[in-house]
Structure formats: C-alpha cells, structure tokens
Design an enzyme around this catalytic site. Structure first.
Site, PDB file in Angstrom:
ATOM      1  N   GLY A 117       0.859  -1.186   0.000  1.00 41.86           N
ATOM      2  CA  GLY A 117       0.000   0.000   0.000  1.00 41.86           C
ATOM      3  C   GLY A 117       0.894   1.233   0.000  1.00 41.86           C
ATOM      4  N   ARG A 118       0.321   2.332   0.469  1.00 40.83           N
ATOM      5  CA  ARG A 118       1.073   3.595   0.402  1.00 40.83           C
ATOM      6  C   ARG A 118       2.385   3.526   1.180  1.00 40.83           C
ATOM      7  NH1 ARG A 118      -4.425   5.775   0.701  1.00 40.83           N
ATOM      8  NH2 ARG A 118      -4.237   5.049   2.823  1.00 40.83           N
ATOM      9  N   ARG A 137       1.539  -3.795  12.430  1.00 45.06           N
ATOM     10  CA  ARG A 137       0.830  -4.034  13.693  1.00 45.06           C
ATOM     11  C   ARG A 137       1.477  -5.244  14.356  1.00 45.06           C
ATOM     12  NH1 ARG A 137      -0.767   0.355  13.651  1.00 45.06           N
ATOM     13  NH2 ARG A 137      -2.896   1.164  13.784  1.00 45.06           N
ATOM     14  N   HIS A 183       6.351   1.968  19.230  1.00 39.64           N
ATOM     15  CA  HIS A 183       5.293   2.359  18.289  1.00 39.64           C
ATOM     16  C   HIS A 183       5.355   3.857  17.954  1.00 39.64           C
ATOM     17  CE1 HIS A 183       1.018   1.148  16.798  1.00 39.64           C
ATOM     18  NE2 HIS A 183       1.600   2.016  15.976  1.00 39.64           N
ATOM     19  N   ILE A 184       6.445   4.242  17.300  1.00 38.15           N
ATOM     20  CA  ILE A 184       6.630   5.662  16.959  1.00 38.15           C
ATOM     21  C   ILE A 184       6.690   5.877  15.450  1.00 38.15           C
ATOM     22  CG2 ILE A 184       7.734   6.288  19.141  1.00 38.15           C
ATOM     23  CD1 ILE A 184      10.461   6.147  17.651  1.00 38.15           C
ATOM     24  N   GLY A 185       6.146   4.926  14.681  1.00 42.57           N
ATOM     25  CA  GLY A 185       6.242   4.999  13.217  1.00 42.57           C
ATOM     26  C   GLY A 185       5.851   6.348  12.637  1.00 42.57           C
ATOM     27  N   GLU A 205       0.601  -4.351  23.211  1.00 38.11           N
ATOM     28  CA  GLU A 205       1.140  -3.057  23.646  1.00 38.11           C
ATOM     29  C   GLU A 205       0.376  -2.554  24.878  1.00 38.11           C
ATOM     30  OE1 GLU A 205       1.140  -0.393  20.291  1.00 38.11           O
ATOM     31  OE2 GLU A 205       2.302  -1.791  19.085  1.00 38.11           O
ATOM     32  N   ARG A 221      -1.889  -9.974  -2.371  1.00 39.34           N
ATOM     33  CA  ARG A 221      -2.706 -11.074  -2.883  1.00 39.34           C
ATOM     34  C   ARG A 221      -2.995 -10.900  -4.373  1.00 39.34           C
ATOM     35  NH1 ARG A 221      -7.271 -11.493   1.498  1.00 39.34           N
ATOM     36  NH2 ARG A 221      -6.622  -9.330   1.641  1.00 39.34           N
TER      37      ARG A 221
END
Ligand code: GLV
Length: 317
Positions: A156-157, A233, A280-282, A262, A178
């Site tokens: 995806g993006r 995730r 979790h700082i993406g 988390e 897929r």
C-alpha cells in the site's frame, strides 16, 4: 453545535477544524487511556469521538453511542481498534488518517532496516555500558543494506514509500500482495518472497488473515542472514516465535516498532539478541502527528455537516 470528545490529548492545533466551526470540543486533560466505561460514557454523550489506536472502540462502546454518536474519527491509519461491523450496524461512520503518515512511517521502517542490519542497538548498548574496549575488526559485524534484496509484505502507500527509499539504496525490491500489482518485483507467493529476501519489511493492516502471518514456519523459511522489520501491527508477527528465531540465530536480526500486546512486550523479545525495539513511533514526528489529528478532525467535521468524508472507512449512509 455538536459535542465532540477527544479521548486523549492531541497535538497543538489538531482539533482546530472542529473548534473553528464552533463545536463544543471536550479534550482530555490528563492524557490517560480511558476505561471501557469511560469510553462508553463519552460515546453516549457525544456526537463525535476523536480517538486513538489505544482506545478499544468495541460493540459495547458503539452501542452506548447509538442514536447520538455519528462519527468515530481514529487518529491513525490502522483501525483494528474499532469494531467497524458494529459501527456500520449502528449507522456510525468511522474515519481514519490515510495518506498523511506514509513518508514518516517509511522513514522509521528504514531506520529499523538500517539499525537492525548494522546491529546498532547491541553496539550502542555495549558502548554506553562501558563494555567497548576499542575498535576491533571483528566487532559488530552487521549485514549490508545497500544492494540487498528487500521483500515488502503489503504494498500500500507505506510499502511503496519504503520501496522508493530502497531503490535509493540500490536494493532489489520485491513485494507480495494477494492481487497482482502489475509492478515489477511482484511475488504472488509469500513463502517465496520470504525465502529470497535479505530484509523482510511488513506493511499489511491487521485482520483475521494477517494475524500471525509471520510465525515459526514463516521465520524458518527466511535466510539465517535475513532481517525482519515490523512497523505495521504487532499481532502480524508471533513475538515468541521471533524471539526464539533470534536466540537460535535462524534469523539474523529484527527491528520492531509494534507489539502484540502493547504496551507489554514479550519478555523473550526484550532480551533477544540483534534486536532493535521502538515503542510504536512509526508516525511520530510533530508535523505528521499534527496532520493526522487535523485529518481526523476534518473527517468528523464533514460527517457533522452532513457531508461524506473522503477518509471514511465505513459505508456512509
Ligand atoms: C499508527 O500505527 C497508525 O495506524 O496510524
């Protein structure tokens, strides 16, 4: 004037679109995760909720809001914390924040690719703890990132933004989805992508089909020299299986930003060698987190105005 509850504190200006439209915006002042009862209460007494991925917006919360609550705007691109089917059932629109965090998250994925491949954490840890006794030709020998084959799971993006960075590092870029993307490097078979990649980076949303997509079997297909990066995730990876693979050196290294439970992290992953772990700082830059809050607010605003927001993930009635 509608009443909007923001479940936690948001970056400065994030709720401005709602305030500027004259709505009554209630913002948490202590920034803690609300309990299920508090969320249900907020849903019951609000026309819109602006919430975060730490909020579990389940059927009970949505049911409490049914009748008044019109929109749940999640300040995140992923929305696995929301029971979308229940929202549909109660006619509540769900919005997310697509498109504004791709580059920032791809930057962080690349940080993890580099840091894990070059054993940055283990090396820095030794240095800080006084265990480094001078340069050595055999010390902290990582793996080259430039020229390596990267396998993107999901395209995806964010996956595509990582691919752009990878090309700048002269990498051979494969991707698995897929459906055929028609783009060179598409690999229909996940196992084959895992077998042929030096770096595997995950960019799929969490769903029933992607939960534990990477488990013991998949890790065993990866090269013993390979690096796994997860900025998607946590539950997409079986953390215990990954810790075991790192301990047994059946994979070389890992860079992980998201976790199965988390804020808890599997204790074996915490002590696993050749591992870089981030909390979790993406999407965590000031600019991006502010944009995310604004996009979520704009989605809520559109619904309250009776319009159809471009960032709705549910059917707009
Ligand atoms: C962050 O993880 C997001 O989904 O935006």
């Amino acid at each position: 004037m509608a009443r909007i509850t923001a479940t936690r504190r948001l970056p400065e200006g994030g709720l401005e679109p709602l305030r500027a439209a004259g709505h009554d915006v209630i913002e948490s002042d202590d920034d803690r995760v609300l309990s299920a009862a508090e969320l249900a209460d907020a849903a019951r007494n609000s026309d819109a909720l602006v919430c975060l991925l730490t909020d579990r917006i389940d059927r009970e919360v949505l049911q409490a809001g049914a009748g008044r609550l019109r929109v749940v705007a999640n300040v995140a691109v992923g929305y696995d914390n929301i029971d979308v089917a229940a929202a549909n059932e109660f006619g509540i629109i769900v919005c997310n924040t697509p498109g504004v965090l791709d580059e920032t998250t791809a930057d962080l994925a690349f940080l993890l690719i580099l840091a894990a491949s070059r054993l940055a954490h283990d090396a820095e840890d030794d240095l800080r703890k006084g265990r480094w006794d001078g340069w050595g030709i055999m010390q902290y020998l990582g793996r080259d990132v430039h020229g390596a084959t990267i396998g993107l799971v999901g395209y995806g993006r964010i996956g595509q933004a990582v691919a752009r960075r990878a090309r700048g590092f002269d990498m051979n870029v494969l991707h698995h989805t897929r459906n055929d993307t028609g783009i060179p490097g598409w690999e229909s078979n996940l196992d084959r992508l895992l077998e042929s990649s030096d770096i595997v980076s995950l960019h799929v949303p969490l769903s029933d089909t992607t939960r534990h997509l990477i488990g013991a079997r998949e890790l065993s297909l990866m090269k013993p020299t390979a690096v796994l990066v997860n900025t998607a995730r946590g539950p997409v990876v079986d953390e215990e299986a990954l810790a075991i693979a790192l301990e047994n050196e059946t994979v070389f290294a890992a860079g992980i930003d998201v976790f199965e439970r988390e804020p808890r992290v599997h204790p074996r992953l915490l002590t696993a060698p050749r591992t870089v772990l981030l909390p979790h700082i993406g999407s965590g830059s000031i600019e991006t987190r502010t944009r995310m809050a604004v996009v979520a607010s704009e989605g809520a605003l559109a619904v309250l105005a009776g319009e159809s927001p471009t960032n709705a993930v549910t059917r707009v009635p």
